[in-house]
Motif scaffolding. Sequence first.
Motif, PDB file in Angstrom:
ATOM      1  N   THR B  46       0.776  -1.225  -0.066  1.00 38.40           N
ATOM      2  CA  THR B  46      -0.065   0.130  -0.002  1.00 38.40           C
ATOM      3  C   THR B  46       0.979   1.228  -0.073  1.00 38.40           C
ATOM      4  O   THR B  46       0.376   2.202  -0.666  1.00 38.40           O
ATOM      5  CB  THR B  46      -0.941  -0.118   1.424  1.00 38.40           C
ATOM      6  N   ARG B  50       0.676   4.282  -2.730  1.00 39.66           N
ATOM      7  CA  ARG B  50       0.395   5.520  -2.435  1.00 39.66           C
ATOM      8  C   ARG B  50       1.427   6.504  -2.867  1.00 39.66           C
ATOM      9  O   ARG B  50       1.387   7.614  -3.355  1.00 39.66           O
ATOM     10  CB  ARG B  50       0.399   5.810  -0.784  1.00 39.66           C
ATOM     11  N   GLY B  85      -9.069   1.653  -3.850  1.00 38.09           N
ATOM     12  CA  GLY B  85      -8.409   1.180  -2.743  1.00 38.09           C
ATOM     13  C   GLY B  85      -9.193   0.429  -1.879  1.00 38.09           C
ATOM     14  O   GLY B  85     -10.157  -0.007  -2.139  1.00 38.09           O
ATOM     15  N   GLU B  86      -8.726  -0.072  -0.562  1.00 41.74           N
ATOM     16  CA  GLU B  86      -9.685  -0.834   0.179  1.00 41.74           C
ATOM     17  C   GLU B  86     -10.741  -0.315   0.820  1.00 41.74           C
ATOM     18  O   GLU B  86     -11.939  -1.034   0.809  1.00 41.74           O
ATOM     19  CB  GLU B  86      -8.559  -1.588   1.281  1.00 41.74           C
ATOM     20  N   ASP B 158      -5.680  -1.482  -5.122  1.00 37.32           N
ATOM     21  CA  ASP B 158      -5.030  -1.707  -3.927  1.00 37.32           C
ATOM     22  C   ASP B 158      -5.713  -2.449  -2.977  1.00 37.32           C
ATOM     23  O   ASP B 158      -6.518  -2.084  -2.589  1.00 37.32           O
ATOM     24  CB  ASP B 158      -4.569  -0.532  -3.390  1.00 37.32           C
ATOM     25  N   GLU B 159      -5.599  -4.021  -2.996  1.00 37.66           N
ATOM     26  CA  GLU B 159      -6.499  -4.523  -2.139  1.00 37.66           C
ATOM     27  C   GLU B 159      -7.966  -4.576  -2.254  1.00 37.66           C
ATOM     28  O   GLU B 159      -8.513  -4.222  -1.192  1.00 37.66           O
ATOM     29  CB  GLU B 159      -5.907  -4.510  -0.596  1.00 37.66           C
TER      30      GLU B 159
END
Lengths: 133, 300
Positions: B46, B50, B85-86, B158-159
């Motif tokens: 992550t 970022r 993102g998550e 991202d996940e």
Amino acid sequence: MFLKIDTSSPTPVYQQIISQIKYAIATGALQPGDRLPTVRDVAAENRINRNTVARAYSDLEREGAIVGRAGVGSFVADNPPAVRSRTARLMVSSEFDKTLAKAYHLRLSRPEIEDVFHERLDMINLPERKSKE
Amino acid sequence: MDDGIVVETKNLGRRFGRHYAVHDLTWQVRRGAIYGLLGLNGAGKTTTFRLLMGLLRPTNGEARMLGLDPQRQGVELKRRVGYVGESPCFYEWMTVYELFAFVAHYRKENWDAAFAKSLAERFALEGSKKLSTLSKGMRAKVSLCIAIAFRPELLILDEPTGGLDPVARREFFEGVLAEYQTPDRTILISSHLINEVSGIVDQIGILHEGNLLMDCSTEEFLSKVKVMRLRFAGDPPPHFTAEGILRYRVDGREGRAVTLNYCEGETENKIKSAGAESVEVMDLNLEDAFVEFISERKSP
């Protein structure tokens, strides 16, 4: 035609696709001229990379099992019975290899293996089929 | 910018206090790839993303996304890269369609309202529902809609399926593959759920404690990491070494070993020269291969 890909199997995905399509052709589930599902649909349904599917399709095309028509799709080739029969024999041979390896590890002798084979063959009662050319 | 490199980093690093979350990362992702950045929780995935999106400033080194500097060209970057993102952050009082309109404002040139609507329909999202009323799975699908409705060249995930149930996870990836993937687009996905992405990714990178330990095609990785069963004339010895063999242990009447550099024929010969009678090589799926690879790196 329904492909079931197992992404957690150690067998590479493109190989699973190729095997399943060849199996379907050999059993007659896919007939010459039948349209294959699109690369996009196979990829989305099985959650696999389109490139992998495209590669399997192009391998099958190179082997002459399927024919791609630009803009239209991929179709099962006019496989003569001899080709289907050869594919079927290859698939059964590899299954036999796995069973024989198991029999070897279980320490069966050759006469014992032949015994078991004939016993199962008699049990199953296969309908008579003309052997393919 | 057509050398085909879509993501590039040079000695990229980020430190928090004295700890390097990402350490000296030099890395490239090529156009058209579906690249999986794999690693354990806390590996630095992550943080890497970022840094790539310009949400964090690097301690050292640099990154380029589509040739753009995330620090200096962040606005243009966000216009050309889709990101999921998550835990998506929305204005909870907005409805799905209001959110679409809001995002469209920032993506004027490429936002396709009709496509966005058809995506919402595909995911069975009701346009007039407030975001605060949506389930986790639906929120992830909303994130995906706004990430791909402007047809970006690059999609960062991202996940993306964290906390989603199995049905929602499948629908998410089906959506990505059916509605987004084309040969000229690139997807960079990070995940610790290896088998979930194993069918999708054709390139992988393994991040561990901030370092990139592996960067190759999925196929190559799987061809090199193997588990082997060793048989000996008598009982398996308590210890056994041969070139390239790791973590040998006795397993009943056989020995079990791992290699991270399998070479067909050569590896078996080395093992037999070292005293084994026969070698059986086992293929691994991506998750098992990853676990074997990372076990070698983890501190005991």
